[in-house]
Scaffold this motif. Sequence first.
Motif, PDB file in Angstrom:
ATOM      1  N   LYS A 128     -11.303  -4.804  -3.927  1.00 13.84           N
ATOM      2  CA  LYS A 128     -11.775  -3.479  -4.298  1.00 13.84           C
ATOM      3  C   LYS A 128     -11.903  -2.644  -3.028  1.00 13.84           C
ATOM      4  O   LYS A 128     -12.356  -3.140  -1.992  1.00 13.84           O
ATOM      5  CB  LYS A 128     -13.128  -3.567  -4.996  1.00 13.84           C
ATOM      6  N   ILE A 129     -11.516  -1.360  -3.103  1.00  9.25           N
ATOM      7  CA  ILE A 129     -11.517  -0.472  -1.939  1.00  9.25           C
ATOM      8  C   ILE A 129     -12.419   0.718  -2.226  1.00  9.25           C
ATOM      9  O   ILE A 129     -12.285   1.388  -3.259  1.00  9.25           O
ATOM     10  CB  ILE A 129     -10.100   0.036  -1.617  1.00  9.25           C
ATOM     11  N   SER A 164      -1.580  -5.769   0.040  1.00  8.72           N
ATOM     12  CA  SER A 164      -0.412  -5.037   0.555  1.00  8.72           C
ATOM     13  C   SER A 164      -0.506  -3.537   0.305  1.00  8.72           C
ATOM     14  O   SER A 164       0.199  -2.757   0.937  1.00  8.72           O
ATOM     15  CB  SER A 164       0.869  -5.583  -0.076  1.00  8.72           C
ATOM     16  N   GLU A 165      -1.399  -3.127  -0.619  1.00  4.69           N
ATOM     17  CA  GLU A 165      -1.534  -1.708  -0.949  1.00  4.69           C
ATOM     18  C   GLU A 165      -2.672  -1.030  -0.201  1.00  4.69           C
ATOM     19  O   GLU A 165      -2.918   0.163  -0.378  1.00  4.69           O
ATOM     20  CB  GLU A 165      -1.758  -1.545  -2.455  1.00  4.69           C
ATOM     21  N   VAL A 166      -3.369  -1.768   0.656  1.00  6.04           N
ATOM     22  CA  VAL A 166      -4.465  -1.188   1.438  1.00  6.04           C
ATOM     23  C   VAL A 166      -3.886  -0.560   2.697  1.00  6.04           C
ATOM     24  O   VAL A 166      -3.459  -1.267   3.612  1.00  6.04           O
ATOM     25  CB  VAL A 166      -5.520  -2.263   1.800  1.00  6.04           C
ATOM     26  N   ASN A 167      -3.864   0.767   2.744  1.00 13.37           N
ATOM     27  CA  ASN A 167      -3.245   1.471   3.875  1.00 13.37           C
ATOM     28  C   ASN A 167      -4.109   2.643   4.346  1.00 13.37           C
ATOM     29  O   ASN A 167      -3.597   3.670   4.771  1.00 13.37           O
ATOM     30  CB  ASN A 167      -1.855   1.993   3.483  1.00 13.37           C
ATOM     31  N   LYS A 169     -16.629  -4.323   5.999  1.00 13.61           N
ATOM     32  CA  LYS A 169     -16.674  -2.943   6.489  1.00 13.61           C
ATOM     33  C   LYS A 169     -15.584  -2.811   7.548  1.00 13.61           C
ATOM     34  O   LYS A 169     -15.576  -3.573   8.524  1.00 13.61           O
ATOM     35  CB  LYS A 169     -18.049  -2.648   7.082  1.00 13.61           C
ATOM     36  N   LEU A 170     -14.703  -1.854   7.368  1.00 12.14           N
ATOM     37  CA  LEU A 170     -13.458  -1.880   8.152  1.00 12.14           C
ATOM     38  C   LEU A 170     -13.036  -0.475   8.554  1.00 12.14           C
ATOM     39  O   LEU A 170     -13.135   0.469   7.764  1.00 12.14           O
ATOM     40  CB  LEU A 170     -12.388  -2.553   7.304  1.00 12.14           C
ATOM     41  N   ILE A 215     -13.590   2.279   5.662  1.00 10.19           N
ATOM     42  CA  ILE A 215     -13.518   1.829   4.268  1.00 10.19           C
ATOM     43  C   ILE A 215     -14.299   0.536   4.102  1.00 10.19           C
ATOM     44  O   ILE A 215     -14.636  -0.140   5.092  1.00 10.19           O
ATOM     45  CB  ILE A 215     -12.059   1.623   3.801  1.00 10.19           C
ATOM     46  N   TRP A 216     -14.576   0.214   2.840  1.00 13.22           N
ATOM     47  CA  TRP A 216     -15.205  -1.055   2.479  1.00 13.22           C
ATOM     48  C   TRP A 216     -14.247  -1.810   1.566  1.00 13.22           C
ATOM     49  O   TRP A 216     -13.703  -1.248   0.629  1.00 13.22           O
ATOM     50  CB  TRP A 216     -16.540  -0.827   1.780  1.00 13.22           C
ATOM     51  N   VAL A 217     -14.057  -3.071   1.879  1.00 12.13           N
ATOM     52  CA  VAL A 217     -13.154  -3.927   1.110  1.00 12.13           C
ATOM     53  C   VAL A 217     -13.967  -5.096   0.562  1.00 12.13           C
ATOM     54  O   VAL A 217     -14.681  -5.774   1.319  1.00 12.13           O
ATOM     55  CB  VAL A 217     -11.996  -4.453   1.988  1.00 12.13           C
TER      56      VAL A 217
END
Length: 530
Positions: free
Chosen positions: A63-64, A88-91, A174-175, A97-99
């Motif tokens: 989840k993003i 692969s869709e996290v860009n 947290k990124l 962002i938080w993942v």
Amino acid sequence: MQTVANFLQVVSHPKHLLNKSKSTSVLIANTRLVPLLFVIMTCLISLEAHASTYNKLSIQLVKICEGGKTEGQVTGFFKTKCEERSLSEVNEYDKLIWVGALFDADQLLMQRNKPLGLFISAKAAAEFYLNGQMIGRNGLPSAIPSYEIAGAMDYVTYLPANLLKAHNNELVIKLSSHHNVIGFEQLIQRIIISDYASPQNIVLRNYLPSFIPLGILLIGLVYTLPLVLTGTVSQYNLLLPLLTTVVMAQLVTELLRGLIAYNYPVHEFRALSIFVLGSLSGVCLLAYLAHAFLNTGRKRLMLSALCLILASVYQSNSLEQSTIFAIQIPAFICLALAVYATVYKRQSALAHAVALFIFSMLIAFLPGKFLDVYFYYFVSLLLLYFLVQHAIAYRNEKVQRLSEQSRADRLQRALDDYSEARQPTKIMLNHSGKVEWFSADQICFCKGARDYVEVNIADAKSILHSESLSTMEEKLPDLFVRVHRSYLVNTHYVQSLEKSTSGGGILTLTTGAEIPVSRRIMPKVRKVLI
């Protein structure tokens, strides 16, 4: 490894090849690829089996949420309305962002005999939370670019056993990624939960089998480069050691990830280097085959290939995809070129076409896995085949040169004999206080005796001449051959040559005289007399 040993035998003992026919050598060269392919495939299967037992749990669905929506709400992250995506869709570059991901750890806890770790490969700085508790930090993530401290590309943090639950563990990361230069590569490459180990050890486990093709490429480079630098083979074959060097550099660049820890901004330069080297390897492969099978139109072909590569790179979404295109397009063109040469029955074109067909199909049907796993094995196999073909071509070229040199030597001897017959060389001999002149064709043989030479004339007369045998040899025409350290023989008087048990021989002259032939000079004497 027997194949590599056989190849080294070809390299170390080219004379052994001289005794085999051309067709047999080609058959042997092709046959040697079979056990090598078997070894490579065995290594790959072992690698896959090892990876499947080592990588316990791989997280793919996450989840993003953007940073502002969940700051300070780690425990309630999964209650928020955030977007669900695959890794692969996290860009989301240049933002915080938080993942988050949910996972079950029952199987991990049951099989655990070592501490567990969370392994992540991402071009970002990150903080990690497990079930609401912070468990590690890689760099310092921040919404403000100047506050971010870049993290390592590959990172492992310990998963405390007291925080893990059998089901529904909440992993929140947290990124931020503000230090990317190009932004082509996937932001998060992998998230894996497995036995705790150094991140370099985990990466290197996947790269260890790559030392096999690296060794093969090094053998090929050591073999071909001296031949080119010494001018033993034609200069266009410089493309083969160049291709080998470029692929070796690309492989070493890949291996560096498992040997050296680096921060994520460096990863883009590494990926860019791999792309450049992959493009060069494709161009070198095409240039090598173009020189082998085309007499004209090489520049047009290379220019067209470069245009196609640039067009595909422009349309690609990542550097990895661009690298695959940069290798795939030249490989397909090389395949078409080899097929064209096969139709016109060019030498070794069919074997090249088969090898390139396998190579091209692997790129086409396994594009994702090919570059990381299979590429270097099959490139080294392809290059090994080219090197064997190169060795055979060098053998044939050497045989042809020796044959031409032998014909030239025979022609020169015939011309010398003709010139000597028309105008014999006059030799001045000092003996018994007087000087006499003799035609060289009157002398049967000369025997050295320290500072004197015993000259035997055709009429059975023997003259003791005050001169060394070496000086006498310089004056006599080429029809005289040194058969022993103490004997010079006129080949026109040779009747027979008989090999002795010691390895030397006995020359019988038409005058009845018998002359010893030393073992060391025996091959040369045979060659001259034949």
